[in-house]
Design a protein around this motif. Structure first.
Motif, mmCIF file in Angstrom:
data_model
loop_
_atom_site.group_PDB
_atom_site.id
_atom_site.type_symbol
_atom_site.label_atom_id
_atom_site.label_comp_id
_atom_site.label_asym_id
_atom_site.label_seq_id
_atom_site.Cartn_x
_atom_site.Cartn_y
_atom_site.Cartn_z
ATOM 1 N N ALA A 178 0.861 -1.179 0.000
ATOM 2 C CA ALA A 178 0.000 0.000 0.000
ATOM 3 C C ALA A 178 0.892 1.220 0.000
ATOM 4 C CB ALA A 178 -0.938 0.022 1.209
ATOM 5 N N ALA A 179 0.383 2.342 -0.521
ATOM 6 C CA ALA A 179 1.220 3.533 -0.622
ATOM 7 C C ALA A 179 0.385 4.800 -0.516
ATOM 8 C CB ALA A 179 1.993 3.530 -1.938
ATOM 9 N N ALA A 180 1.045 5.856 -0.083
ATOM 10 C CA ALA A 180 0.496 7.205 -0.097
ATOM 11 C C ALA A 180 1.625 8.129 -0.520
ATOM 12 C CB ALA A 180 -0.036 7.591 1.284
ATOM 13 N N LEU A 181 1.385 8.945 -1.532
ATOM 14 C CA LEU A 181 2.439 9.827 -2.022
ATOM 15 C C LEU A 181 1.845 11.133 -2.531
ATOM 16 C CD1 LEU A 181 2.296 9.344 -5.412
ATOM 17 C CD2 LEU A 181 3.321 7.196 -4.682
ATOM 18 N N VAL A 182 2.625 12.188 -2.390
ATOM 19 C CA VAL A 182 2.155 13.509 -2.793
ATOM 20 C C VAL A 182 2.286 13.670 -4.298
ATOM 21 C CG1 VAL A 182 2.630 15.983 -2.666
ATOM 22 C CG2 VAL A 182 2.599 14.626 -0.586
ATOM 23 N N GLN A 183 1.221 14.113 -4.910
ATOM 24 C CA GLN A 183 1.209 14.345 -6.345
ATOM 25 C C GLN A 183 2.036 15.580 -6.668
ATOM 26 O OE1 GLN A 183 -2.426 13.885 -9.149
ATOM 27 N NE2 GLN A 183 -2.607 15.905 -8.271
#
Length: 270
Positions: A178-183
């Motif tokens: 799973a991941a979360a990253l700033v566009q």
């Protein structure tokens, strides 16, 4: 045989065709990154112009990259653009835009207090020490789940704040991600938005809440480490599993839609 395209230290993922898409997008981003009309999170450059008449720019993006995303459109704009895109002999895909805020972070914290991964799993975060072998295993997993990883610059956090987590068994198999990253974008309205998801679990480990735990961990880590709590994701309306997980972690539909224009000739079935 595994084919890896790299620009400098950046690495691209998926099939050979998908790696080509990411490489073209990466190069295009170097040209348009100072224009607030565009955004990028490591897979394809997206168009932030949201009027129906801006469809020509979206078609051009699809011709150049193979994929021309345009996020957060109204249903009325979607309807008007689809006819133009299909008239250009391109195909389309529509995703629902889901979002979460501080409430989602709170719900994720609460969920993690009462939930944990199976004890035989260990969680790792992608960073400068992530090996090529680990990237290969993560790529294989996400491909098996129909998900294309962003380029490594985004996964490692070189392109902006990111928390990308993977779960390994004691014998080294990667079975969850799973991941979360700033566009990346210079558009003022999009600053601080976190693209969340890429939820993947290997077949034999499904049904044990692994993707949900990793997704919650990524959200909480982004909030604690970077002070970011504006999360976005796109989900196909028929993807009941992803919708259920997202709801549990505080996501709700925004009423807006993401429209993808697809040029099969440029993408070459990628």
């Amino acid at each position: 045989m595994r084919f890896i395209h790299m620009s400098g230290r950046n690495r691209y993922f998926g099939t050979v065709e998908q790696q080509g898409l990411e490489r073209r997008a990466d190069l295009l981003w170097q040209i348009v990154k100072d224009d607030p009309s565009y955004c990028f999170h490591g897979r394809a450059v997206g168009l932030l112009k949201r009027r129906a008449v801006d469809v020509g720019a979206q078609i051009a993006l699809a011709r150049l990259q193979g994929l021309g995303p345009s996020p957060q459109l109204t249903p009325e704009t979607i309807e008007a653009r689809i006819s133009e895109i299909e008239s250009a002999d391109l195909s389309v895909e529509v995703q629902q835009r889901w979002s979460a805020d501080e409430l989602g972070v709170t719900m994720s914290r609460d969920f993690l207090r009462n939930s944990a991964l199976p004890t035989e799993l260990t969680v790792y975060e992608i960073g400068i020490n992530t090996s090529d072998e680990e990237f290969d295993k993560i790529d294989d997993l996400t491909q098996s789940c129909g998900i294309l990883l962003p380029s490594s610059a985004f996964l490692r956090g070189d392109a902006g704040p990111a928390v990308c987590l993977f779960a390994k068994t004691s014998d080294g198999r990667v079975i969850g991600f799973a991941a979360a990253l700033v566009q990346a974008t210079c558009a003022p309205s999009e600053q601080g938005k976190v693209w969340w998801g890429f939820l993947s679990t290997s077949d034999e480990w499904r049904g044990r809440g692994i993707a949900k735990v990793l997704g919650a961990m990524a959200m909480v880590s982004m909030a604690d480490r970077y002070g970011l709590s504006n999360f976005e994701t796109g989900i196909l309306s028929e993807n009941a599993a992803s919708i259920a997980v997202s709801k549990k972690l505080g996501f709700s539909t925004s009423g807006l839609l993401d429209l993808l224009a697809i040029d099969a000739q440029t993408l070459s079935k990628g």
